[in-house]
Design a protein around this motif. Structure first.
Motif, PDB file in Angstrom:
ATOM      1  N   PRO A   1       0.810  -1.237   0.000  1.00  0.00           N
ATOM      2  CA  PRO A   1       0.000   0.000   0.000  1.00  0.00           C
ATOM      3  C   PRO A   1       0.832   1.271   0.000  1.00  0.00           C
ATOM      4  O   PRO A   1       0.303   2.345  -0.255  1.00  0.00           O
ATOM      5  CB  PRO A   1      -0.825  -0.128   1.290  1.00  0.00           C
ATOM      6  N   SER A   2       2.133   1.151   0.281  1.00  0.00           N
ATOM      7  CA  SER A   2       2.989   2.333   0.258  1.00  0.00           C
ATOM      8  C   SER A   2       4.442   1.892   0.245  1.00  0.00           C
ATOM      9  O   SER A   2       4.768   0.741   0.589  1.00  0.00           O
ATOM     10  CB  SER A   2       2.731   3.222   1.481  1.00  0.00           C
ATOM     11  N   ALA A   3       5.325   2.813  -0.134  1.00  0.00           N
ATOM     12  CA  ALA A   3       6.756   2.514  -0.100  1.00  0.00           C
ATOM     13  C   ALA A   3       7.207   2.257   1.330  1.00  0.00           C
ATOM     14  O   ALA A   3       8.047   1.380   1.588  1.00  0.00           O
ATOM     15  CB  ALA A   3       7.540   3.663  -0.721  1.00  0.00           C
ATOM     16  N   ALA A   4       6.640   3.014   2.275  1.00  0.00           N
ATOM     17  CA  ALA A   4       7.013   2.819   3.676  1.00  0.00           C
ATOM     18  C   ALA A   4       6.627   1.429   4.158  1.00  0.00           C
ATOM     19  O   ALA A   4       7.388   0.773   4.882  1.00  0.00           O
ATOM     20  CB  ALA A   4       6.352   3.887   4.548  1.00  0.00           C
ATOM     21  N   ALA A   5       5.440   0.965   3.755  1.00  0.00           N
ATOM     22  CA  ALA A   5       4.995  -0.369   4.160  1.00  0.00           C
ATOM     23  C   ALA A   5       5.896  -1.440   3.562  1.00  0.00           C
ATOM     24  O   ALA A   5       6.205  -2.446   4.209  1.00  0.00           O
ATOM     25  CB  ALA A   5       3.551  -0.584   3.731  1.00  0.00           C
ATOM     26  N   ALA A   6       6.332  -1.237   2.314  1.00  0.00           N
ATOM     27  CA  ALA A   6       7.217  -2.208   1.674  1.00  0.00           C
ATOM     28  C   ALA A   6       8.544  -2.287   2.421  1.00  0.00           C
ATOM     29  O   ALA A   6       9.040  -3.382   2.735  1.00  0.00           O
ATOM     30  CB  ALA A   6       7.429  -1.830   0.217  1.00  0.00           C
ATOM     31  N   ARG A   7       9.108  -1.127   2.724  1.00  0.00           N
ATOM     32  CA  ARG A   7      10.413  -1.123   3.403  1.00  0.00           C
ATOM     33  C   ARG A   7      10.290  -1.693   4.812  1.00  0.00           C
ATOM     34  O   ARG A   7      11.180  -2.399   5.286  1.00  0.00           O
ATOM     35  CB  ARG A   7      10.980   0.298   3.428  1.00  0.00           C
ATOM     36  N   ALA A   8       9.188  -1.376   5.480  1.00  0.00           N
ATOM     37  CA  ALA A   8       8.991  -1.909   6.825  1.00  0.00           C
ATOM     38  C   ALA A   8       8.893  -3.429   6.812  1.00  0.00           C
ATOM     39  O   ALA A   8       9.222  -4.090   7.801  1.00  0.00           O
ATOM     40  CB  ALA A   8       7.725  -1.308   7.448  1.00  0.00           C
ATOM     41  N   ASP A   9       8.451  -3.978   5.691  1.00  0.00           N
ATOM     42  CA  ASP A   9       8.324  -5.432   5.558  1.00  0.00           C
ATOM     43  C   ASP A   9       9.619  -6.067   5.082  1.00  0.00           C
ATOM     44  O   ASP A   9       9.689  -7.283   4.909  1.00  0.00           O
ATOM     45  CB  ASP A   9       7.178  -5.756   4.589  1.00  0.00           C
TER      46      ASP A   9
ATOM     47  N   VAL B   1       3.799 -15.474  -2.804  1.00  0.00           N
ATOM     48  CA  VAL B   1       4.989 -14.830  -3.362  1.00  0.00           C
ATOM     49  C   VAL B   1       5.892 -14.282  -2.267  1.00  0.00           C
ATOM     50  O   VAL B   1       7.114 -14.482  -2.301  1.00  0.00           O
ATOM     51  CB  VAL B   1       4.578 -13.723  -4.357  1.00  0.00           C
ATOM     52  N   VAL B   2       5.329 -13.580  -1.276  1.00  0.00           N
ATOM     53  CA  VAL B   2       6.188 -12.986  -0.250  1.00  0.00           C
ATOM     54  C   VAL B   2       6.894 -14.067   0.559  1.00  0.00           C
ATOM     55  O   VAL B   2       8.037 -13.873   1.016  1.00  0.00           O
ATOM     56  CB  VAL B   2       5.409 -12.023   0.677  1.00  0.00           C
ATOM     57  N   HIS B   3       6.273 -15.217   0.740  1.00  0.00           N
ATOM     58  CA  HIS B   3       6.935 -16.316   1.433  1.00  0.00           C
ATOM     59  C   HIS B   3       7.981 -16.976   0.539  1.00  0.00           C
ATOM     60  O   HIS B   3       9.088 -17.279   0.987  1.00  0.00           O
ATOM     61  CB  HIS B   3       5.912 -17.340   1.916  1.00  0.00           C
ATOM     62  N   ALA B   4       7.627 -17.183  -0.722  1.00  0.00           N
ATOM     63  CA  ALA B   4       8.573 -17.841  -1.619  1.00  0.00           C
ATOM     64  C   ALA B   4       9.818 -17.002  -1.843  1.00  0.00           C
ATOM     65  O   ALA B   4      10.925 -17.541  -2.008  1.00  0.00           O
ATOM     66  CB  ALA B   4       7.893 -18.139  -2.962  1.00  0.00           C
ATOM     67  N   LEU B   5       9.658 -15.672  -1.835  1.00  0.00           N
ATOM     68  CA  LEU B   5      10.806 -14.780  -2.011  1.00  0.00           C
ATOM     69  C   LEU B   5      11.573 -14.560  -0.709  1.00  0.00           C
ATOM     70  O   LEU B   5      12.626 -13.923  -0.708  1.00  0.00           O
ATOM     71  CB  LEU B   5      10.346 -13.437  -2.572  1.00  0.00           C
ATOM     72  N   GLY B   6      11.040 -15.044   0.391  1.00  0.00           N
ATOM     73  CA  GLY B   6      11.717 -14.890   1.671  1.00  0.00           C
ATOM     74  C   GLY B   6      11.716 -13.486   2.197  1.00  0.00           C
ATOM     75  O   GLY B   6      12.580 -13.106   3.005  1.00  0.00           O
ATOM     76  N   ILE B   7      10.740 -12.673   1.791  1.00  0.00           N
ATOM     77  CA  ILE B   7      10.697 -11.268   2.215  1.00  0.00           C
ATOM     78  C   ILE B   7      10.465 -11.192   3.719  1.00  0.00           C
ATOM     79  O   ILE B   7       9.616 -11.889   4.275  1.00  0.00           O
ATOM     80  CB  ILE B   7       9.592 -10.524   1.447  1.00  0.00           C
ATOM     81  N   GLY B   8      11.232 -10.346   4.368  1.00  0.00           N
ATOM     82  CA  GLY B   8      11.067 -10.169   5.803  1.00  0.00           C
ATOM     83  C   GLY B   8      11.417 -11.395   6.614  1.00  0.00           C
ATOM     84  O   GLY B   8      10.905 -11.569   7.732  1.00  0.00           O
ATOM     85  N   GLY B   9      12.260 -12.259   6.040  1.00  0.00           N
ATOM     86  CA  GLY B   9      12.654 -13.461   6.759  1.00  0.00           C
ATOM     87  C   GLY B   9      11.623 -14.575   6.741  1.00  0.00           C
ATOM     88  O   GLY B   9      11.760 -15.564   7.469  1.00  0.00           O
ATOM     89  N   ARG B  10      10.601 -14.431   5.905  1.00  0.00           N
ATOM     90  CA  ARG B  10       9.585 -15.478   5.838  1.00  0.00           C
ATOM     91  C   ARG B  10      10.168 -16.753   5.236  1.00  0.00           C
ATOM     92  O   ARG B  10      11.093 -16.715   4.439  1.00  0.00           O
ATOM     93  CB  ARG B  10       8.394 -15.013   5.002  1.00  0.00           C
TER      94      ARG B  10
END
Length: 829
Positions: free
Chosen positions: A645-653, A684-693
């Motif tokens: 929803p925002s660049a800040a949310a992406a970076r926070a994740d 996708v966010v899990h498969a890419l390992g985003i945020g340590g997922r």
């Protein structure tokens, strides 16, 4: 008659000598003997996955009476029962025998079951006088029992499903019809049914305690000893008919599958007739119901006689319907029945028996078509579409996109002037709304909130907010999408209300019609040629503008055109290859796995980076397909991007893989158009390992390289199944210029560009917009820009109900109005 309408095939007693001798030896012939109890237990296990319980009864009518009487316990002040007029006499008799007065209601024009709107209207009118609803699963078709569970809770009433012909049917989840139902479902085992014995019935319910009470009621109300504690009668199934039922259990899967194959061939051969819309994965067909063209209804008996001369049995079921039968006409409350009257007057049933072959179906179909052709056609009134009338706009397609356009115009106050200028909607299905959306076994990539906002297109009196379909969607607010079966039900109901609104404003809706082609007219405008699907009768309309909302498909040519690791998938993978659309439909996973090896983990390759590709991965993982670690490979060309929803949310994740061009300048969303959402996003966010997922260990990602991509070649060569998910291309209508030549669209050109430009105008192969032709919906290829927002980096097509219901729909509606007003000004001048 060598192809009779009904040819009973119960198990042969002559082959059951040893089992009959065992019954004689036991000395037990009735009273819930060991054979009857074994049948009940095995029926529960085989037909209902071991969930709930069954009790066998002497016949299905007694089963209905028992279940209804039990439902009335504590409700003796309730005196009315809602049931369809389009059903067998036993349904109404059962209600009357337990002291209820049937309220005969109209049926749905698609599946011929009780009309949901009629149920709601009658419940509102009669209130607490309603003690029960008896929906009938018409001709072995499925129905949505979850909606009835909600009605039972909301109105504190009993529900009993008359599923007389449905034993052996499978629901959308490929379970026995009724599995997990919280109230009784009553089946027949009469010799004429698909589950043919001689006589008998079966009551199923998820509530095992309820089943035990019904068992006691079937034995004179004796719960313990020989002292009645419940209302009762003698409805027990004896041991010999129970033995036949036990034997039939071993045959029913093959019998029902064979009959379903015959029915599927009937549907192909009789596509020009009106047929029942199937509900569920597989009905348990007793015969094949067909509606004759309305003009031939007066000749039904002559058609039956001609079929009989050809050695083919045919009949007319539920004709006369209940309200036309003297006893019920005198003893029931009868509502207006326009749909039931029309269906009963046109109903013809054709043979579907265990002994028939596909060649027999061809013979019956040929004979029916010939018998209809030889009958004189009576003149009938046409819909309100005078051939001389010039419409402001003609909308081809009333599925999700076409209905969304109507809703968008209504939201913006554009529907009234559009209808005044002349708006015609042509839809091949019997109604507008969901199209084929409800046939997919996946969740939506739009939120529940998005679907529910469509209600604001309707006047307050027509809104759906208090209806069951809207409440079913609200249960998913804040969740990862909505099951498309529920979305389909909502959009169908919304479509019915939009159709009503359109009619109120003077618009024209032609359902059951399909457009053949559209030709450009000199001086502007288009001539649209359509045919009525029921009988092939042609109709022609003229319009200033044309809107194509004809949906998309996955053409097989993509499998030969698209090269992966240097070769086409069709060349490399052969019969191991399917398209994602087939996999995502109800029963698609089961059908795909049916021919694959068993007893070892499978390897599956998914090719594509679209939403359909990732959704297919979600579907396979959720279905519990046996996979080795990394056994599901997703091969994609472009990076997989999640929405934020925002660049800040992406970076926070912990997600940093984006730049200024990936942010929508209007909303601030990151990957507003290219990003995956809801369930696909989670994968996708899990498969890419985003945020340590941590990703699912069964899934591996592979970014495709060029022709020498050896890893991709190995994954494809080793796969047991390869799923092509190359997205969708438009079902474009054949368009013809003034000289009679086909107009080639950009979507059909070798480069396969978008069908529309940034104004939603359909463009030809040279990229030039066609005068007065617009496109909306799946695979139209519209890309938002300017005030509509969207990230500058986006390359692809944007499909979404929100866009269709709002900006895109209103953009098209404004252009349609402008063209109609300009044409009117020219005519006045």
């Amino acid at each position: 008659m060598d192809l009779p309408l009904i040819r009973p095939f119960p198990p042969r007693l002559s082959r059951l000598g040893a089992a009959l001798e065992a019954i004689e030896e036991s000395g037990i012939y009735s009273n819930s003997g060991p054979v009857a109890r074994r049948f009940e237990q095995e029926a529960t296990a085989r037909l209902f996955g071991g969930r709930g319980a069954c009790v066998a009864v002497a016949n299905a009518t007694l089963g209905l009476m028992l279940a209804l009487r039990h439902g009335l316990l504590g409700r003796r002040d309730r005196t009315l029962a809602i049931l369809p007029a389009f059903t067998f006499a036993a349904t109404a008799h059962a209600a009357q025998w337990v002291g209820l007065t049937p309220v005969l209601a109209d049926c749905d024009p698609d599946d011929w079951a009780l009309a949901a709107a009629e149920e709601e209207r009658l419940l509102a009118r009669h209130g607490a006088r309603i003690g029960a609803i008896l929906p009938y699963a018409t001709f072995g078709n499925g129905l949505d029992w979850e909606r009835y569970a909600w009605l039972a809770r909301r109105h504190d009433l009993a529900v009993v499903i008359d599923a007389a012909a449905s034993l052996g049917a499978r629901d959308e989840a490929d379970r026995g019809f009724g599995t997990d139902c919280p109230f009784p479902v009553v089946f027949s085992m009469h010799a004429t049914k698909t589950f043919a014995t001689g006589e008998g019935g079966l009551i199923y319910c998820r509530d095992e305690a309820l089943v035990e009470r019904l068992r006691a009621m079937a034995n004179f109300g004796f719960e313990a000893g020989r002292s009645a504690t419940l209302p009762g009668l003698n409805a027990k199934l004896a041991e010999v008919p129970a033995l036949l039922a036990l034997e039939k259990l071993g045959e029913i899967e093959a019998v029902a599958t064979h009959r379903a194959a015959l029915a599927d061939h009937y549907r192909r051969r009789l596509a020009g007739f009106t047929l029942q819309v199937p509900r569920g994965r597989r009905p348990a067909l007793q015969f094949m119901p067909v509606l004759l063209p309305a003009a031939l209804a007066p000749h039904r008996e002559a058609i039956i006689a001609r079929l009989a001369e050809a050695g083919i049995g045919a009949g007319r079921y539920f004709s006369p319907h209940l309200a036309e039968q003297p006893h019920f006409r005198d003893t029931c409350l009868i509502e207006p029945l326009p749909v039931t009257d029309a269906i009963a007057s046109r109903m013809l049933v054709l043979p579907v028996t265990d002994a028939m072959t596909i060649a027999d179906v061809d013979r019956v179909a040929d004979a029916l078509i010939e018998a209809c052709r030889r009958q004189p056609r009576l003149p009938r009134a046409q819909p309100a579409t005078p051939r001389s009338r010039l419409f402001g706009a003609i909308l081809v397609g009333g599925g999700p996109a076409g209905s969304a356009l109507i809703g968008a115009a209504a939201k913006a106050g554009q529907l009234e002037p559009l209808a005044a200028a002349g708006l015609a909607v042509i839809e091949r299905a019997p109604h507008i709304g969901s199209g084929k959306l409800g046939a997919y076994a996946i969740a939506s990539d739009s939120t529940a909130e998005t679907f529910l906002t469509a209600d604001t297109a309707l006047p307050p009196a027509l809104r759906l907010e208090d209806e069951a379909v809207a409440k079913a969607l609200r249960a998913h607010i804040g969740g990862l999408g909505v099951p498309l079966a529920k979305v389909g039900a909502y959009l169908d109901r919304l479509g019915a209300r939009l159709a009503q609104r359109l009619d109120d404003l003077g618009g024209v809706l032609l359902t059951g019609h399909e457009v053949v082609a559209a030709q450009q007219l000199g001086g502007g405008g288009w001539r649209v040629r359509a045919r009525r699907r029921a009988d092939g009768e042609a109709i022609e309309l003229h319009g200033h503008s044309l809107v194509l909302a004809t949906g998309g498909h996955q053409p097989a040519t993509r499998l030969a055109e698209e090269l992966v690791a240097g070769r086409s998938l069709i060349e490399r993978c052969g019969d191991r290859l399917i398209q994602s659309d087939a996999l995502l439909r109800e029963g698609g996973v089961e059908a795909a796995l049916a021919s694959l090896p068993t007893g070892r983990p499978l390897r599956i390759a998914l090719v594509g980076g679209s939403t359909s590709a990732v959704t297919a991965a979600v579907r396979l993982l959720k279905a519990g397909v046996p996979l080795a670690p990394g056994g599901l490979a997703l091969l994609h060309r472009r990076p997989l991007r999640p929405f934020y929803p925002s660049a800040a949310a992406a970076r926070a994740d912990g997600f940093e893989d984006f730049g200024p061009d990936d942010i929508c300048p209007v909303s601030g969303f990151v990957y507003r158009l290219a990003g995956f959402r809801l369930e696909a996003r989670e994968l996708v966010v899990h498969a890419l390992g985003i945020g340590g997922r941590a990703g699912d260990p069964r899934l591996r990602l592979h970014r495709l390289g060029g022709a020498e991509d050896a890893v991709a070649a190995r994954l494809l060569d080793e796969a047991d199944l390869v799923v092509a998910a190359f997205g969708y291309r438009p079902h474009a209508l054949p368009l013809i210029d003034q000289a009679g030549r086909a107009i080639r669209l950009r979507a059909d050109a070798p480069a396969h560009g978008p069908m529309v430009d940034d104004q939603c105008r359909v463009v030809d192969a040279a990229g030039e917009p066609l005068d007065g032709v617009f496109g909306i919906g799946l695979a139209a290829g519209f890309v938002p820009s300017g005030a509509l927002g969207g990230e500058p980096s986006f390359r692809g097509q944007a499909n979404g109900l929100w866009l269709w219901q709002n900006d895109v729909g209103q953009r098209i509606a404004a252009q349609l109005l402008a063209r109609a007003e300009a044409a009117c000004a020219r005519a006045v001048a």
